[in-house]
Design an enzyme around this catalytic site. Structure first.
Site, PDB file in Angstrom:
ATOM      1  N   SER A 211       0.982  -1.283   0.135  1.00  0.00           N
ATOM      2  CA  SER A 211       0.307   0.010  -0.123  1.00  0.00           C
ATOM      3  C   SER A 211       0.260   1.131   0.023  1.00  0.00           C
ATOM      4  O   SER A 211       1.591   1.472  -1.149  1.00  0.00           O
ATOM      5  CB  SER A 211      -0.993  -0.589   1.583  1.00  0.00           C
ATOM      6  OG  SER A 211      -2.289   0.579   1.062  1.00  0.00           O
ATOM      7  N   ASP A 336      -8.101  -5.707  -4.856  1.00  0.00           N
ATOM      8  CA  ASP A 336      -7.302  -4.031  -3.749  1.00  0.00           C
ATOM      9  C   ASP A 336      -8.587  -3.427  -3.466  1.00  0.00           C
ATOM     10  O   ASP A 336      -8.570  -2.113  -3.142  1.00  0.00           O
ATOM     11  CB  ASP A 336      -6.488  -4.060  -4.522  1.00  0.00           C
ATOM     12  CG  ASP A 336      -5.613  -4.541  -3.810  1.00  0.00           C
ATOM     13  OD1 ASP A 336      -5.288  -4.297  -3.049  1.00  0.00           O
ATOM     14  OD2 ASP A 336      -4.094  -4.276  -4.658  1.00  0.00           O
ATOM     15  N   HIS A 455      -8.410  -5.812   0.111  1.00  0.00           N
ATOM     16  CA  HIS A 455      -6.725  -4.711   0.451  1.00  0.00           C
ATOM     17  C   HIS A 455      -5.988  -5.323   1.958  1.00  0.00           C
ATOM     18  O   HIS A 455      -6.730  -5.711   2.398  1.00  0.00           O
ATOM     19  CB  HIS A 455      -6.911  -3.176   0.694  1.00  0.00           C
ATOM     20  CG  HIS A 455      -5.901  -2.468   0.089  1.00  0.00           C
ATOM     21  ND1 HIS A 455      -4.546  -2.471  -0.885  1.00  0.00           N
ATOM     22  CD2 HIS A 455      -5.420  -1.544   1.382  1.00  0.00           C
ATOM     23  CE1 HIS A 455      -4.109  -1.652  -0.357  1.00  0.00           C
ATOM     24  NE2 HIS A 455      -4.627  -1.403   0.573  1.00  0.00           N
TER      25      HIS A 455
END
Length: 558
Positions: A211, A336, A455
């Site tokens: 991320s 995601d 995610h």
């Protein structure tokens, strides 16, 4: 039988008794001593927690060298994480004195030497995050122990400033910003200078992150300041091109923060900000609002890196020559965007609620805002092309997740991967898609059964959680975790995820400028796990079709 048990006990005690350990290690700041954890027969890991790699940083200043210490630093407790806002944005916690790192060194019968090194950069939207101790429910997500032990590599996790203290910028030399990126750079440089004493090879350093950590890895590869400090890089679900990873109008945010803390916004602003209490500054971060498809939450992540003319001398797209000799492995989770899109369209994640097509259009309109009606029309036609006349709720909801995944992660990541391959000299490029179904999906669980890898779903597998907390996982997840640790540590060792100490289930092809191949990673892999040109139609839509439309006179508020 009893004799056998006694014999076994003796053998086991010999194994643990003779497990190797580094003992006291000399670093540039002084001596450190960690803790040796026996893991089995002639296997152990030395863990060092909370070693400072820079001095306590001054507010809005680059990190400076640590003055060092007398005696032996007992590196057995995690330092505090960097001062940050709580998840509910109602309080702050952590410390400004947070530039510390943790090291895991695996040993067999003998003390290790010349091992590859992997440096972890955590995610958290550049707003929050930390690798110092438990993340939630006493579970330490970023423990390097499994990766170190299974892959026979040294793992290092570092602290870096986040939020206002890490990324506030006026967009000029008064308050240039990127302090968190400078912290990461200082940590990488410290590892390069000191890791030999811990049995590591300074010429075989890989940085990896997820991320905002994946985007940080991307920025570190593009900065000229890291020349020669590391050899390889892994970006999971984040690169410099992600829409949340760069702020193009930082001055506006600096003025908002100044107003919140009662500072003037004229030429006295910076001096006033620097003299403001750090907790007050931390709490003045722009609020992240969610729950409205017209204003997607990802557009509110405004404290992020900037082109400062120093760490990033130019726009990221013009800096790939700096990564020409760095091996790069990057990828995305197939859903995601689920976490974010379900926040922007609350009905999306609710199994008892229908999602109106209108909400999907509103989200898409927010993402294509600069291109006005024409942009929305083109994009919606592309995303609904396989809907038929009466799309099901599953189809509508899945399309919304695809839009979020593409815009927030997948397309920017593909762009970075293509640019790396196009500019590479000796550096190799590898691309992946993680498609393991979510553990939260299915009957009696909160997610629809079609939800894939959300995610941050990759983290548990990379860090070996299915091995450390076996009851929470099945054999399929253990297989997947084993595969990911094998690919990641082989890559750190040789620059090729297929070659190294660990066996892999499928040969992962390199991505080149002429062959855009990727590996589809999940718990059941076979020859058909090799893919070609990931979501090319949609990459083309976002990188070519939409940008070529005339702008609508709306400039991004960012």
């Amino acid at each position: 039988m009893e004799k056998l048990q006694i014999l076994l006990a003796v053998v086991l005690s010999l194994g643990t008794a003779s497990a190797a350990s580094l003992g006291v290690v000399q670093t540039e700041g002084g001596s450190v001593q960690g803790q040796n954890i026996p893991l089995g027969f002639f296997r152990s890991v030395d863990v060092f927690k909370g070693i400072p790699f820079a001095a306590r940083p001054e507010t809005f200043e680059k990190p400076k060298p640590h003055p060092g210490w007398d005696g032996i630093l007992k590196a057995t407790k995690f330092a505090k994480r960097c001062l940050q806002i709580s998840m509910l944005q109602t309080s702050s916690f952590g410390s400004e004195d947070c530039l510390h790192l943790n090291i895991w060194v695996p040993h067999g019968r003998h003390v290790s030497s010349n091992l590859p090194v992997m440096i972890w950069l955590y995610g958290g939207g550049f707003m929050v995050g930390g690798s110092m101790g438990p993340n939630f429910l006493n579970n330490y997500l970023y423990s390097g122990q499994e990766i170190a032990d299974r892959g026979n590599v040294i793992v290092v996790s570092v602290g870096y400033r986040v939020g206002v203290l890490g990324f506030l910028s006026t967009g000029d030399s008064q308050l240039p910003g990127n302090y968190g990126l400078w912290d990461q750079h200082a940590a990488i440089a410290w590892v390069n200078r000191n890791i030999r004493s811990f049995g590591g090879d300074p010429d075989s350093i890989t940085i990896f992150g997820e991320s905002a950590g994946g985007a940080s890895v991307s920025f570190q590869t593009l900065s000229p300041h890291n020349k020669g400090l590391f050899k390889r890089a892994i970006s999971q679900s984040g690169v410099a091109f992600c829409p949340w990873a760069m702020n193009r109008n930082p001055r506006k945010v600096a003025e908002q923060v100044a107003e919140k803390v009662g500072c003037p916004t004229d030429d006295r602003m910076v001096a006033c900000l620097k003299s403001t209490d750090i907790e007050t500054l931390t709490m003045a971060a722009p609020t992240v609002v969610q729950g409205n498809p017209d204003h997607p939450g990802v557009k509110n992540l405004l404290l992020s890196p900037v082109v400062d003319g120093d760490f990033l001398p130019d726009q990221p797209g013009n800096l790939f020559h700096n990564a020409a000799d760095i091996d790069y492995l990057a990828g995305v989770n197939n859903m995601d965007g689920h976490l974010f899109t379900a926040q922007d369209i609350p009905s999306l994640g609710n199994k008892n609620q229908e999602t109106p097509v209108e909400d999907v259009k509103r989200l898409l309109a927010a993402y294509t805002k600069e291109k006005g009606q024409a942009g929305l029309k083109v994009a919606f036609a592309e995303y609904s092309s396989n809907w038929g006349s009466t799309p099901s709720q599953d189809t509508i909801k899945k399309t919304a997740v695809d839009i979020g995944t593409d815009y927030i992660f997948l397309v920017p990541i593909q762009t970075a991967i293509y640019l790396h391959a196009a500019n590479a000299i000796s550096g190799r490029t590898y691309s992946y898609l993680l498609s393991e179904p979510s553990l939260m999906a299915g009957p009696g669980k909160p997610y629809y059964d079609w939800v894939g890898s959300d995610h941050a779903d990759d983290l548990q597998y990379v860090f070996g959680k299915p091995f450390t907390t076996p009851k929470a996982y099945g054999d399929r997840q253990r297989d997947l975790s084993g595969y990911m640790i094998a690919y990641w540590t082989n890559f750190a060792r040789t620059g090729d995820p297929n070659r190294g100490n660990l066996k892999v289930p499928v040969t992962w092809p390199e991505l080149t400028s002429t062959r855009h191949q990727f590996l589809d990673i999940n718990g059941k892999m076979n020859e058909s796990s090799i893919g070609q040109e990931m979501r090319l139609r949609f990459v083309h839509l976002w990188t070519s079709t939409l940008p070529s439309l005339p702008s609508h006179g709306v400039t991004e508020a960012q």
